[in-house]
Design a protein around this motif. Structure first.
Motif, short mmCIF file in Angstrom:
data_model
loop_
_atom_site.label_atom_id
_atom_site.label_comp_id
_atom_site.label_asym_id
_atom_site.label_seq_id
_atom_site.Cartn_x
_atom_site.Cartn_y
_atom_site.Cartn_z
N TYR A 175 1.25 -1.62 0.13
CA TYR A 175 0.21 0.10 -0.14
C TYR A 175 1.09 0.96 0.30
O TYR A 175 2.13 1.45 0.10
N PHE A 176 0.33 1.91 -0.86
CA PHE A 176 1.05 3.62 -0.97
C PHE A 176 0.83 4.49 -0.07
O PHE A 176 1.52 6.14 0.50
N LYS A 177 -0.03 4.46 1.26
CA LYS A 177 -1.03 5.83 1.89
C LYS A 177 -1.21 5.04 3.32
O LYS A 177 -1.23 3.94 3.60
N PRO A 178 -0.48 5.89 4.58
CA PRO A 178 0.30 7.34 4.24
C PRO A 178 1.30 7.18 3.78
O PRO A 178 1.49 8.01 3.16
N ASP A 179 2.27 5.86 3.75
CA ASP A 179 3.36 5.95 3.00
C ASP A 179 3.58 4.47 2.54
O ASP A 179 2.55 3.51 2.69
N LEU A 180 4.37 4.19 1.91
CA LEU A 180 4.27 2.86 1.11
C LEU A 180 4.86 1.87 2.07
O LEU A 180 5.33 2.25 3.36
N HIS A 239 7.94 -1.14 6.19
CA HIS A 239 7.68 -0.19 6.40
C HIS A 239 8.56 1.17 6.31
O HIS A 239 8.78 1.95 7.24
N SER A 260 9.67 4.31 6.41
CA SER A 260 9.28 5.46 6.36
C SER A 260 9.59 5.39 8.33
O SER A 260 9.28 6.24 9.13
#
Ligand SMILES: NC(=O)c1ccc[n+]([C@@H]2O[C@H](COP(=O)([O-])OP(=O)(O)OC[C@H]3O[C@@H](n4cnc5c(N)ncnc54)[C@H](O)[C@@H]3O)[C@@H](O)[C@H]2O)c1
Length: 364
Positions: free
Chosen positions: A53-58, A81, A83
């Motif tokens: 998934y790409f939200k809120p971050d990759l 994750h 980030s």
């Protein structure tokens, strides 16, 4: 039904009692022996899969099952994750490891997989390095100074004399703290900035790339003039279109993946034609003459992360927890008195209507 819950504190006690280094050495040996015996044609170890998934971050959640006919199977659940460290002060890799009894499907143990992942990833590179690098006083180059870089340095130091470590991270804070994080090794550490990345690459006898570079952004650097016999552990490539090494370098290297089918989809090997990838780590470990002949060549261990390595690490921690009386038995899986009546475990008076009906049904 009870499952043994092995917490981070239990793992800490295991390490206090065994010693971190003896346990790392034991894991290296178990993985070396296990992979030398591993027959992927009979083992049940599919290439991993997951959701992205790409939200809120990759982010990425993956599952990595492994069974080798021993009566036990493992399933590692792993989140990626990148980030996390900067935005949440959490590791990029977070993981849980489950051990199942293959006679019943019962979850016999559940434990942290984050530490086991870091340790076994270092151990896997140590095994490949021991097989493919010349055993001489070596300069170790590190690109990407995160969590995996710590266990890469530690595990490699158990199989190779390392005279110096030269490291680069594009995040100056990660680079600045690296020397302190691996200070326990007592090996001189120098960090360089981007302008000296090629000096690092060209002076390395062994190189580990362990970055969280995003899919589509690789390679990390262009091809370079390597020292003869350079061995590279490429650790960060573990997702389609995510790779670290330039294809020109791969084409002039002997590339050995941990898991051929998986590496062709998400490792450095995805940049090569399948026929260019001739053997995997298991086969290499069974070929000592080939190992010797490759030590003077440019070699790459394409480490994507093998579920069998998690299996070996998970069973080792479970074994220690059981022999040391650690872990907590948790009544996790519902095993009702009547296996054909899912309501039959309900003992509270409020459920009498349902449970007595169950009793009536079973008595007729
Ligand atoms: N092969 C395996 O079995 C295995 C196991 C665990 C993790 N991994 C992979 O290893 C990589 C590192 O994991 P980690 O837990 O150390 O993550 P981390 O977030 O702790 O560290 C990654 C570091 O790479 C740096 N980085 C990113 N792009 C860079 C670039 N282009 N040049 C230099 N530095 C760069 C980041 O700044 C960060 O400090 C990840 O890609 C992860 O998926 C592989």
């Amino acid at each position: 039904m009870n499952s043994k819950l092995i917490t981070t504190s239990d793992i800490e006690v295991i390490l206090l009692r065994t010693g971190l280094e003896p346990l790392l050495d034991q894991l290296i040996e178990r993985l070396r022996e296990g992979f030398a015996r591993l027959d992927m044609s009979t083992a049940m170890i599919p290439a991993r899969t997951g959701i992205q998934y790409f939200k809120p971050d990759l982010g990425l959640l993956e599952w990595m099952p492994a069974a080798v006919g021993s009566g036990k199977a493992t399933l590692k659940l792993v989140g990626y994750h990148p980030s996390n460290p900067v935005q949440r002060r959490l590791p990029t890799i977070l993981s849980t490891l489950c051990v199942f009894d293959t006679t019943t499907g019962h979850l016999s143990g559940i434990m942290d997989g984050t530490f086991a992942t870091a340790l076994r990833t270092g151990a896997m590179s140590a095994i490949a390095t021991d097989a493919l690098a010349e055993r001489k006083d070596s300069c170790l180059g590190i690109v990407g100074c995160g969590a995996q870089a710590v266990t890469q340095c530690h595990a490699l130091s158990r199989v190779l004399p390392i005279r110096a470590i030269v490291a680069y991270d594009r995040d100056p804070l990660a680079a600045a703290s690296f020397g302190k994080r691996i200070g326990f090794l007592g090996i001189p550490v120098k960090t360089v900035d981007a302008s000296n990345l090629f000096t690092l690459l060209e002076s390395a006898d062994v190189l580990c790339t362990c970055t969280s570079e995003a899919p589509g952004n690789g390679p990390l650097f262009a091809d370079f003039k390597n020292k003869p016999g350079l061995h590279i552990n490429a650790v960060g490539s573990d997702f389609p279109n995510k790779f670290e090494l330039p294809v020109d370098l791969l084409r002039r290297s002997f590339v050995c993946p941990d898991f051929r089918a998986q590496a062709l989809v998400e490792g450095e090997c995805q940049q090569l034609m399948p026929e260019a990838v001739t053997i995997d780590l298991s086969e290499l470990l069974r070929a000592p003459d080939l190992q010797r002949s490759l030590r003077s060549e440019l070699t790459v261990f394409d480490s994507t992360g093998h579920a069998y390595a998690d299996y070996v690490a998970g069973l080792l921690f479970l074994e220690y927890a059981e022999s040391m009386g650690l872990g907590t038995d948790v009544d996790l899986e519902c095993a009702p008195p009547d296996p054909k009546d899912p309501y039959s475990f309900l003992n509270k008076p409020e459920f009498a209507e349902f449970t007595s009906r169950t009793a009536d049904t079973t008595s007729h």
